[in-house]
Design a protein around this motif. Structure first.
Motif, PDB file in Angstrom:
ATOM      1  N   LEU A 202     -12.292 -21.111  -2.136  1.00 14.99           N
ATOM      2  CA  LEU A 202     -11.946 -20.244  -1.011  1.00 14.99           C
ATOM      3  C   LEU A 202     -13.188 -19.796  -0.257  1.00 14.99           C
ATOM      4  CD1 LEU A 202      -9.422 -18.845   0.274  1.00 14.99           C
ATOM      5  CD2 LEU A 202     -10.049 -16.828  -1.055  1.00 14.99           C
ATOM      6  N   ARG A 203     -13.166 -19.954   1.073  1.00 14.67           N
ATOM      7  CA  ARG A 203     -14.244 -19.478   1.945  1.00 14.67           C
ATOM      8  C   ARG A 203     -13.720 -18.308   2.765  1.00 14.67           C
ATOM      9  NH1 ARG A 203     -18.621 -23.182   2.902  1.00 14.67           N
ATOM     10  NH2 ARG A 203     -19.438 -21.497   4.179  1.00 14.67           N
ATOM     11  N   CYS A 204     -14.615 -17.382   3.068  1.00  9.04           N
ATOM     12  CA  CYS A 204     -14.223 -16.215   3.858  1.00  9.04           C
ATOM     13  C   CYS A 204     -15.375 -15.821   4.775  1.00  9.04           C
ATOM     14  CB  CYS A 204     -13.871 -15.060   2.920  1.00  9.04           C
ATOM     15  SG  CYS A 204     -13.231 -13.607   3.765  1.00  9.04           S
ATOM     16  N   ILE A 205     -15.047 -15.429   6.012  1.00  5.59           N
ATOM     17  CA  ILE A 205     -16.022 -14.970   7.004  1.00  5.59           C
ATOM     18  C   ILE A 205     -15.556 -13.613   7.500  1.00  5.59           C
ATOM     19  CG2 ILE A 205     -17.172 -15.470   9.193  1.00  5.59           C
ATOM     20  CD1 ILE A 205     -16.147 -18.419   8.761  1.00  5.59           C
ATOM     21  N   ALA A 206     -16.481 -12.649   7.618  1.00  5.59           N
ATOM     22  CA  ALA A 206     -16.115 -11.302   8.070  1.00  5.59           C
ATOM     23  C   ALA A 206     -17.114 -10.778   9.088  1.00  5.59           C
ATOM     24  CB  ALA A 206     -16.040 -10.346   6.887  1.00  5.59           C
ATOM     25  N   VAL A 207     -16.623  -9.947   9.997  1.00  3.19           N
ATOM     26  CA  VAL A 207     -17.477  -9.301  10.999  1.00  3.19           C
ATOM     27  C   VAL A 207     -17.227  -7.789  10.959  1.00  3.19           C
ATOM     28  CG1 VAL A 207     -17.424 -11.342  12.488  1.00  3.19           C
ATOM     29  CG2 VAL A 207     -15.797  -9.471  12.881  1.00  3.19           C
ATOM     30  N   PRO A 208     -18.171  -6.996  11.461  1.00  6.21           N
ATOM     31  CA  PRO A 208     -18.015  -5.536  11.422  1.00  6.21           C
ATOM     32  C   PRO A 208     -17.114  -4.994  12.523  1.00  6.21           C
ATOM     33  CG  PRO A 208     -20.119  -6.109  12.413  1.00  6.21           C
ATOM     34  CD  PRO A 208     -19.506  -7.402  11.956  1.00  6.21           C
ATOM     35  N   VAL A 209     -16.463  -3.880  12.209  1.00 12.91           N
ATOM     36  CA  VAL A 209     -15.711  -3.081  13.183  1.00 12.91           C
ATOM     37  C   VAL A 209     -16.380  -1.714  13.220  1.00 12.91           C
ATOM     38  CG1 VAL A 209     -13.511  -1.997  13.736  1.00 12.91           C
ATOM     39  CG2 VAL A 209     -13.545  -4.299  12.744  1.00 12.91           C
ATOM     40  N   TYR A 210     -16.701  -1.222  14.419  1.00  8.28           N
ATOM     41  CA  TYR A 210     -17.448   0.025  14.565  1.00  8.28           C
ATOM     42  C   TYR A 210     -16.558   1.182  15.031  1.00  8.28           C
ATOM     43  CZ  TYR A 210     -21.573  -2.997  14.442  1.00  8.28           C
ATOM     44  OH  TYR A 210     -22.533  -3.912  14.074  1.00  8.28           O
ATOM     45  N   ASP A 211     -16.940   2.399  14.608  1.00 12.26           N
ATOM     46  CA  ASP A 211     -16.242   3.584  15.094  1.00 12.26           C
ATOM     47  C   ASP A 211     -16.961   4.141  16.322  1.00 12.26           C
ATOM     48  OD1 ASP A 211     -18.470   4.957  14.200  1.00 12.26           O
ATOM     49  OD2 ASP A 211     -17.459   5.938  12.518  1.00 12.26           O
ATOM     50  N   ARG A 212     -16.542   5.310  16.776  1.00 13.98           N
ATOM     51  CA  ARG A 212     -17.103   5.885  18.007  1.00 13.98           C
ATOM     52  C   ARG A 212     -18.556   6.328  17.852  1.00 13.98           C
ATOM     53  NH1 ARG A 212     -13.637   9.356  15.673  1.00 13.98           N
ATOM     54  NH2 ARG A 212     -14.246  11.525  15.272  1.00 13.98           N
ATOM     55  N   PHE A 213     -19.018   6.426  16.597  1.00 20.41           N
ATOM     56  CA  PHE A 213     -20.407   6.806  16.362  1.00 20.41           C
ATOM     57  C   PHE A 213     -21.321   5.598  16.176  1.00 20.41           C
ATOM     58  CE2 PHE A 213     -17.756  10.249  14.511  1.00 20.41           C
ATOM     59  CZ  PHE A 213     -18.079  11.243  15.430  1.00 20.41           C
ATOM     60  N   GLY A 214     -20.754   4.398  16.318  1.00 26.15           N
ATOM     61  CA  GLY A 214     -21.536   3.190  16.158  1.00 26.15           C
ATOM     62  C   GLY A 214     -21.784   2.805  14.715  1.00 26.15           C
ATOM     63  N   LYS A 215     -20.980   3.357  13.808  1.00 28.62           N
ATOM     64  CA  LYS A 215     -21.100   3.019  12.393  1.00 28.62           C
ATOM     65  C   LYS A 215     -20.019   2.018  12.007  1.00 28.62           C
ATOM     66  CE  LYS A 215     -23.242   7.345  10.871  1.00 28.62           C
ATOM     67  NZ  LYS A 215     -24.510   6.673  10.569  1.00 28.62           N
ATOM     68  N   VAL A 216     -20.344   1.164  11.053  1.00 26.56           N
ATOM     69  CA  VAL A 216     -19.365   0.177  10.590  1.00 26.56           C
ATOM     70  C   VAL A 216     -18.310   0.887   9.760  1.00 26.56           C
ATOM     71  CG1 VAL A 216     -18.976  -1.892   9.218  1.00 26.56           C
ATOM     72  CG2 VAL A 216     -21.056  -1.691  10.597  1.00 26.56           C
ATOM     73  N   ILE A 217     -17.079   0.875  10.246  1.00 27.97           N
ATOM     74  CA  ILE A 217     -15.994   1.562   9.560  1.00 27.97           C
ATOM     75  C   ILE A 217     -15.130   0.593   8.754  1.00 27.97           C
ATOM     76  CG2 ILE A 217     -14.401   1.395  11.534  1.00 27.97           C
ATOM     77  CD1 ILE A 217     -13.269   4.076  10.754  1.00 27.97           C
ATOM     78  N   ALA A 218     -15.186  -0.694   9.107  1.00 27.32           N
ATOM     79  CA  ALA A 218     -14.346  -1.687   8.430  1.00 27.32           C
ATOM     80  C   ALA A 218     -14.905  -3.078   8.663  1.00 27.32           C
ATOM     81  CB  ALA A 218     -12.904  -1.607   8.949  1.00 27.32           C
TER      82      ALA A 218
END
Length: 261
Positions: A202-218
C-alpha cells in the motif's frame, strides 16, 4: 466488570458538576461551591486542585476563590473547527474520489497518533485497515509525517518520547532519529509519503491542511495499492490533493496556502 467503574463514573459526574457551576460564576469560593453541589469542602478542594493542575481552573492568589480559565473554550473551539473541516473536506474528497477512484482520508493529530476524522472508500473495493475514529502511528503514515513536519524537532521528540516504533513492515522507521531525518524533506516538498511503511502493498500520499493561523490542522491523503502506483499518477494525485487542501484551508480562514517552503 471492574469494581472501580462506579467510582470513576462518580468522579466524572462531580467534575462536570463543578465545571457547570463555575461556568455560571465569574469566581466562587470553595465553601459556596461545596454547598451548592452538596459535596464536602475537602472533596471540592481535591477536584479543584486537579483541575487547576490541568489548566482548566485558576485560583485568585492565595484565596479560596476559583474561576474557569479559557482552556475549555479552546477545546470547544477546536472541536467546532473539526466539525467545519469535515464538512468542507467532504466535497473536495468526493471530487478526488470521482477523478481517481482511490481511497481518501482526512486525519488529525491526537496526542502521539493520528486519528481519522473522515474517509471515502476506494471505488476499486480496496480493503484497508482504516475507519473513522481509528488511530494510527504518526511515524509510519503519510498524514502523520505531514502533521509532524510542521512542528519543531523538540516538540516531535516530546510527542513521541513514549512511542514504541513497531515494525509493521520492513520499511517502517525504526526510531525517532530515522523519522526526523525525513521530516525536513516532507516540509520542503509539501507532501508526505507512506511507501509500504504501514501496510505491505500500500502506498499513500498526504498534504497539509492549514487553519486560519497558518498551522497544519490536518492531513489529506490518497491511498492506493502498489500495483496501481506510477510516478505519473503520483504527480497527478499530489496536484489534486494540493488543490483540494488549498480550498479547504481557505474555507477555514487560511489566507495563503503554501504547500512548500
Amino acid at each position: 466488570m471492574s469494581n472501580k467503574q462506579p467510582d470513576a463514573v462518580s468522579s466524572v459526574q462531580k467534575t462536570m458538576a463543578i465545571f457547570e457551576t463555575l461556568s455560571s460564576e465569574k469566581e466562587i469560593g470553595i465553601s459556596e461551591l461545596a454547598q451548592r453541589l452538596m459535596m464536602s469542602k475537602s472533596t471540592v478542594y481535591r477536584f479543584l486542585q486537579t483541575m487547576k493542575t490541568l489548566g482548566y481552573v485558576s485560583q485568585e492568589g492565595e484565596s479560596e476563590r476559583y474561576a474557569l480559565t479559557l482552556k475549555l473554550f479552546e477545546v470547544g473551539a477546536r472541536a467546532l473547527e473539526y466539525v467545519d473541516i469535515i464538512d468542507y473536506a467532504n466535497a473536495e474528497m468526493v471530487k478526488i474520489s470521482d477523478e481517481t477512484m482511490e481511497a481518501l482520508h482526512l486525519g488529525a493529530l491526537d496526542e502521539d497518533s493520528i486519528i481519522y476524522i473522515h474517509k471515502i472508500d476506494s471505488k476499486y473495493k480496496l480493503s484497508m485497515q482504516s475507519r473513522i475514529g481509528k488511530r494510527n502511528p504518526l511515524y509510519s503514515t503519510a498524514i502523520g509525517k505531514v502533521l509532524l513536519a510542521d512542528l519543531p524537532e523538540a516538540t516531535v521528540r516530546e510527542c513521541l518520547k513514549n512511542v514504541d516504533f513497531k515494525q509493521s513492515t520492513p520499511k517502517t522507521h525504526k526510531n525517532i532519529d530515522e523519522l526526523l531525518a525525513e521530516l525536513p524533506k516532507v516540509k520542503a516538498q509539501g507532501y508526505g509519503e507512506d511507501n509500504e511503511e504501514q501496510e505491505v502493498g500500500l502506498r499513500c500520499i498526504a498534504v497539509p491542511v492549514y487553519d486560519r493561523f497558518g498551522k497544519v490542522i490536518a492531513g489529506l491523503s490518497i491511498s492506493l495499492p502498489t500495483m496501481r502506483f506510477t510516478e505519473s499518477k503520483k504527480e497527478e494525485f499530489i496536484n489534486y490533493l494540493h488543490a483540494s487542501a488549498a480550498t479547504i484551508s481557505a474555507r477555514l480562514g487560511c489566507t495563503e496556502y503554501s504547500a512548500t517552503e
